[in-house]
Write an enzyme that holds these catalytic residues in place. Structure first.
Site, mmCIF file in Angstrom:
data_model
loop_
_atom_site.group_PDB
_atom_site.id
_atom_site.type_symbol
_atom_site.label_atom_id
_atom_site.label_comp_id
_atom_site.label_asym_id
_atom_site.label_seq_id
_atom_site.Cartn_x
_atom_site.Cartn_y
_atom_site.Cartn_z
ATOM 1 N N LYS A 142 0.719 -1.262 -0.036
ATOM 2 C CA LYS A 142 0.055 0.009 0.265
ATOM 3 C C LYS A 142 0.805 1.190 -0.168
ATOM 4 O O LYS A 142 0.667 1.997 -0.707
ATOM 5 C CB LYS A 142 -0.742 0.103 1.276
ATOM 6 C CG LYS A 142 -1.901 1.178 1.268
ATOM 7 C CD LYS A 142 -2.579 1.379 2.616
ATOM 8 C CE LYS A 142 -1.786 2.435 3.352
ATOM 9 N NZ LYS A 142 -2.366 2.854 4.650
ATOM 10 N N ASP A 163 -6.243 0.225 -0.148
ATOM 11 C CA ASP A 163 -6.264 0.194 1.398
ATOM 12 C C ASP A 163 -7.505 -0.199 1.599
ATOM 13 O O ASP A 163 -8.246 -0.633 0.674
ATOM 14 C CB ASP A 163 -6.008 1.828 1.903
ATOM 15 C CG ASP A 163 -7.114 2.726 1.376
ATOM 16 O OD1 ASP A 163 -8.034 2.159 0.655
ATOM 17 O OD2 ASP A 163 -7.332 3.846 2.140
#
Ligand code: SF4
Length: 209
Positions: free
Chosen positions: A118, A137
């Protein structure tokens, strides 16, 4: 995505976008702010990053800070003790392996302490203007599943499924659009489906009335 672009116009931006605007897209500051942002409210991330960067603006100067001082500067971000250790170790690695610069490949980024996909994807997109990455996310994972774009159990699976099923021209924008949407409308609990500009296109998978 076109409708979302219109719908998010005027909404508050996610913390990393604000930091990116304020810090002239400095890759190091984007990397550190993203490290701090996990499981933390945007306003808290923004305030903690600002305090930390005021004290140290480069990998070398941040690596020189003792962990307890970093803890104090970033408190109350979630898991601040672990994150302080990661920040220090990450800065040490940047100095030792990359001459104090943030590397520009996913392989090198995910090899840094505390940096997962991420964070690495967001640095590639925001700092290095990559259009070949999708940053997934919890907001992107949740909303992509509610919309029926993917049927997945984890953000990692969602990222790979989105590469297969979506048009590359939207990849670098997906995080910005869906995080903004997730913070304002398609919230984790009680999504505001009645006020949703894309409700006609949404099967609301997994959303209970
Ligand atoms: S209709 Fe509801 S579940 Fe679907 S995107 Fe909008 S807020 Fe989210």
């Amino acid at each position: 995505m076109r409708r979302l672009r219109t719908a998010i116009d005027g909404m508050e931006l996610p913390a990393i976008e604000k930091i990116s605007d304020a810090q002239a897209e400095d890759p190091f500051q984007i990397l550190i702010a993203t490290l701090l942002s996990a499981r933390t409210q945007d306003a808290t991330t923004h305030a903690a990053s600002t305090r930390l960067f005021r004290r140290a603006r480069t990998p070398r100067s941040m690596a020189a800070l003792p962990v307890p001082e970093i803890e104090k500067l970033i408190y109350p971000v979630g898991f601040y003790r672990t994150k302080a250790k990661h920040v220090k170790a990450c800065c040490d690695a940047l100095v030792a392996r990359h001459r104090g610069r943030v590397p520009r490949t996913m392989e090198e980024l995910v090899a840094l302490p505390g940096v997962g996909r991420k964070t690495a994807n967001l640095v590639m997109i925001v700092a290095f203007k990559s259009e070949a990455n999708i940053c997934v996310d919890t907001h992107v994972h949740r909303i992509a599943n509610r919309l029926g774009w993917v049927k997945t159990d984890s953000p990692q699976e969602t990222e790979q499924a989105l590469y297969r099923r979506t048009d590359p021209r939207w990849w670098s924008l997906m995080n910005l659009y869906l995080v903004t949407w997730g913070q304002n409308v398609c919230r984790p609990l009680r999504p505001r489906c009645g006020d949703c500009a894309i409700a006609h296109d949404c099967p609301r998978i997994g959303v209970h009335p």
